[in-house]
Motif scaffolding. Structure first.
Motif, PDB file in Angstrom:
ATOM      1  N   ASP A  27      31.890 -50.983  -0.342  1.00 35.60           N
ATOM      2  CA  ASP A  27      31.203 -49.622  -0.140  1.00 35.60           C
ATOM      3  C   ASP A  27      29.663 -49.583   0.349  1.00 35.60           C
ATOM      4  O   ASP A  27      29.479 -50.381  -0.562  1.00 35.60           O
ATOM      5  N   ASP A  28      29.615 -48.876   1.041  1.00 33.06           N
ATOM      6  CA  ASP A  28      28.037 -47.794   1.018  1.00 33.06           C
ATOM      7  C   ASP A  28      27.350 -46.938   0.041  1.00 33.06           C
ATOM      8  O   ASP A  28      26.440 -47.222  -0.045  1.00 33.06           O
ATOM      9  N   HIS A  29      28.567 -46.664  -0.538  1.00 36.17           N
ATOM     10  CA  HIS A  29      27.864 -45.850  -2.265  1.00 36.17           C
ATOM     11  C   HIS A  29      27.540 -46.888  -3.003  1.00 36.17           C
ATOM     12  O   HIS A  29      26.341 -46.112  -3.954  1.00 36.17           O
ATOM     13  N   VAL A  30      27.141 -48.669  -2.794  1.00 35.92           N
ATOM     14  CA  VAL A  30      26.692 -48.944  -3.582  1.00 35.92           C
ATOM     15  C   VAL A  30      24.994 -49.122  -3.465  1.00 35.92           C
ATOM     16  O   VAL A  30      24.587 -49.197  -4.714  1.00 35.92           O
ATOM     17  N   GLY A  31      24.660 -49.240  -1.956  1.00 42.72           N
ATOM     18  CA  GLY A  31      23.423 -49.054  -1.771  1.00 42.72           C
ATOM     19  C   GLY A  31      22.711 -49.768  -1.499  1.00 42.72           C
ATOM     20  O   GLY A  31      21.866 -50.156  -0.894  1.00 42.72           O
ATOM     21  N   TYR A  32      23.191 -51.478  -1.318  1.00 45.47           N
ATOM     22  CA  TYR A  32      22.887 -52.505  -1.184  1.00 45.47           C
ATOM     23  C   TYR A  32      23.460 -52.222   0.967  1.00 45.47           C
ATOM     24  O   TYR A  32      23.822 -51.549   0.813  1.00 45.47           O
ATOM     25  N   GLY A  33      22.363 -53.395   1.407  1.00 49.18           N
ATOM     26  CA  GLY A  33      22.341 -53.150   3.299  1.00 49.18           C
ATOM     27  C   GLY A  33      24.757 -53.590   3.444  1.00 49.18           C
ATOM     28  O   GLY A  33      24.744 -54.499   3.093  1.00 49.18           O
ATOM     29  N   MET A  34      24.174 -53.138   4.143  1.00 50.47           N
ATOM     30  CA  MET A  34      26.012 -52.857   4.686  1.00 50.47           C
ATOM     31  C   MET A  34      25.777 -53.877   5.581  1.00 50.47           C
ATOM     32  O   MET A  34      25.146 -53.465   6.932  1.00 50.47           O
ATOM     33  N   ARG A  35      26.813 -54.724   6.711  1.00 48.66           N
ATOM     34  CA  ARG A  35      26.834 -55.343   6.878  1.00 48.66           C
ATOM     35  C   ARG A  35      28.591 -55.976   8.368  1.00 48.66           C
ATOM     36  O   ARG A  35      28.708 -56.314   6.435  1.00 48.66           O
ATOM     37  N   GLU A  36      28.929 -56.091   9.317  1.00 43.31           N
ATOM     38  CA  GLU A  36      29.931 -57.098   9.135  1.00 43.31           C
ATOM     39  C   GLU A  36      30.720 -58.273   8.480  1.00 43.31           C
ATOM     40  O   GLU A  36      28.447 -58.440   8.733  1.00 43.31           O
ATOM     41  N   VAL A  37      30.798 -58.606   8.292  1.00 42.62           N
ATOM     42  CA  VAL A  37      31.115 -60.263   7.388  1.00 42.62           C
ATOM     43  C   VAL A  37      32.427 -61.055   8.935  1.00 42.62           C
ATOM     44  O   VAL A  37      33.305 -60.489   8.137  1.00 42.62           O
ATOM     45  N   GLU A  38      31.566 -62.049   8.633  1.00 39.19           N
ATOM     46  CA  GLU A  38      32.464 -63.038   9.243  1.00 39.19           C
ATOM     47  C   GLU A  38      33.411 -64.259   8.404  1.00 39.19           C
ATOM     48  O   GLU A  38      32.427 -64.386   7.550  1.00 39.19           O
ATOM     49  N   CYS A  39      33.928 -63.927   8.217  1.00 36.33           N
ATOM     50  CA  CYS A  39      35.123 -65.352   6.941  1.00 36.33           C
ATOM     51  C   CYS A  39      36.532 -65.620   6.578  1.00 36.33           C
ATOM     52  O   CYS A  39      36.789 -64.971   8.158  1.00 36.33           O
ATOM     53  N   ASP A  40      37.402 -66.423   6.606  1.00 35.04           N
ATOM     54  CA  ASP A  40      38.376 -66.873   6.393  1.00 35.04           C
ATOM     55  C   ASP A  40      39.247 -66.121   5.607  1.00 35.04           C
ATOM     56  O   ASP A  40      40.483 -66.003   5.722  1.00 35.04           O
ATOM     57  N   ALA A  41      38.291 -65.606   4.423  1.00 36.14           N
ATOM     58  CA  ALA A  41      39.887 -65.601   3.001  1.00 36.14           C
ATOM     59  C   ALA A  41      38.652 -64.089   2.223  1.00 36.14           C
ATOM     60  O   ALA A  41      37.232 -64.719   2.715  1.00 36.14           O
ATOM     61  N   VAL A  42      39.421 -63.193   1.764  1.00 41.38           N
ATOM     62  CA  VAL A  42      39.025 -62.180   0.961  1.00 41.38           C
ATOM     63  C   VAL A  42      39.120 -62.056  -0.140  1.00 41.38           C
ATOM     64  O   VAL A  42      40.604 -62.433  -0.634  1.00 41.38           O
ATOM     65  N   THR A  43      38.790 -62.632  -1.161  1.00 43.13           N
ATOM     66  CA  THR A  43      39.519 -62.075  -2.190  1.00 43.13           C
ATOM     67  C   THR A  43      38.695 -61.077  -3.261  1.00 43.13           C
ATOM     68  O   THR A  43      37.599 -60.589  -3.151  1.00 43.13           O
ATOM     69  N   VAL A  44      39.681 -59.654  -3.704  1.00 46.70           N
ATOM     70  CA  VAL A  44      39.314 -58.480  -4.077  1.00 46.70           C
ATOM     71  C   VAL A  44      39.996 -58.437  -5.848  1.00 46.70           C
ATOM     72  O   VAL A  44      41.394 -59.045  -5.975  1.00 46.70           O
ATOM     73  N   SER A  45      38.973 -58.483  -6.968  1.00 45.04           N
ATOM     74  CA  SER A  45      39.499 -58.146  -8.180  1.00 45.04           C
ATOM     75  C   SER A  45      39.997 -57.115  -8.624  1.00 45.04           C
ATOM     76  O   SER A  45      40.966 -57.099  -9.136  1.00 45.04           O
ATOM     77  N   HIS A  46      39.960 -56.096  -7.838  1.00 37.92           N
ATOM     78  CA  HIS A  46      40.730 -55.058  -8.027  1.00 37.92           C
ATOM     79  C   HIS A  46      40.566 -54.341  -7.252  1.00 37.92           C
ATOM     80  O   HIS A  46      39.248 -54.060  -6.600  1.00 37.92           O
ATOM     81  N   GLY A  47      40.869 -52.682  -7.102  1.00 38.11           N
ATOM     82  CA  GLY A  47      40.972 -51.843  -5.765  1.00 38.11           C
ATOM     83  C   GLY A  47      39.913 -50.781  -5.722  1.00 38.11           C
ATOM     84  O   GLY A  47      40.151 -49.742  -5.312  1.00 38.11           O
ATOM     85  N   HIS A  48      38.888 -50.769  -7.045  1.00 38.00           N
ATOM     86  CA  HIS A  48      38.026 -49.723  -6.552  1.00 38.00           C
ATOM     87  C   HIS A  48      36.989 -50.177  -5.425  1.00 38.00           C
ATOM     88  O   HIS A  48      36.920 -51.607  -5.324  1.00 38.00           O
ATOM     89  N   GLY A  49      36.271 -49.025  -4.683  1.00 33.37           N
ATOM     90  CA  GLY A  49      35.843 -49.177  -3.295  1.00 33.37           C
ATOM     91  C   GLY A  49      34.799 -50.492  -2.943  1.00 33.37           C
ATOM     92  O   GLY A  49      34.310 -51.058  -2.542  1.00 33.37           O
TER      93      GLY A  49
END
Length: 213
Positions: A27-49
């Motif tokens: 998310d935006d609190h990390v500091g890296y650029g925010m962009r919309e991403v086109e993809c077909d699948a997303v993996t989420v290792s845990h629920g932190h933002g």
């Protein structure tokens, strides 16, 4: 296969057939650029933002956020293996899932925010070709623990992630240099990694991918 690093623990993995998997979107609190991403699948290792901001994904990508076995496309398999975000059984930071992404004869492991490991856990992973491993410590394993894990797991290639940069300079995590020193590696950042099962033996043991900030 193409692997691009967006920053932190977020990578875009694309097969030759064009199937795109996004890992741990920040998310935006990390500091890296925010962009919309086109993809077909997303993996989420845990629920932190900083690892689960799926709102940046455009379209109807399949969200994989649990342990288990998933087949999001022909020739693509994702296996989630549970572990913990800390070294006290999840009491501090909760659970974490390691994802093994299999495609094109390659097995890529994304370790999320793994906080501790043992040989029993590593045996569950099997043979790993490319390991995306956090090395910054504090929230995850540190450089020395990552090096020890690599010595046991013996992946053919390692890509470090989740370390301090100019973008997140205020975070209590270590910069990349300690891990490179532990691995006795000298790396120039690459814009992306293009790799096949056939040419993996020609790739460096440790690769640093520049973020796309």
């Amino acid at each position: 296969m193409l692997i691009t690093h967006h920053g932190h623990s977020e990578f875009l993995i694309e097969t030759a057939e064009g199937f795109r998997i996004l890992t741990d979107p920040y998310d935006d609190h990390v500091g890296y650029g925010m962009r919309e991403v086109e993809c077909d699948a997303v993996t989420v290792s845990h629920g932190h933002g900083d690892h689960s901001y799926t709102k940046k994904v455009s379209g109807s990508a399949q969200i994989v956020d649990a342990a288990g076995s998933f087949a999001p496309a022909e020739g693509v398999k994702i296996t989630g293996i549970p572990c913990f975000h800390d070294d006290c059984g999840g009491a501090k930071r909760g659970p974490n899932v390691i994802y093994i992404i299999e495609a094109e004869g390659l097995r890529v492991a994304h370790f999320g925010d793994i906080g501790a490991w043992d040989e029993e856990l590593l045996k569950k992973l099997g043979k790993i070709d490319i390991a995306l491993i956090p090395v910054g410590g504090f929230f995850t394993i540190d450089a020395e623990s990552a090096k020890q894990m690599i010595d046991v797991l013996k992946p053919r290639m390692v890509i470090p992630m989740h370390y301090r940069t100019d973008v997140n300079a205020g975070w209590p995590i270590a910069p990349l240099e300690g891990f490179l020193k532990a691995m006795n590696a000298v790396c120039m950042p690459m814009p992306l990694l293009r790799v096949t099962a056939g040419d993996l033996s020609q790739q460096p043991r440790v690769a640093v991918l520049a973020d796309k900030d």
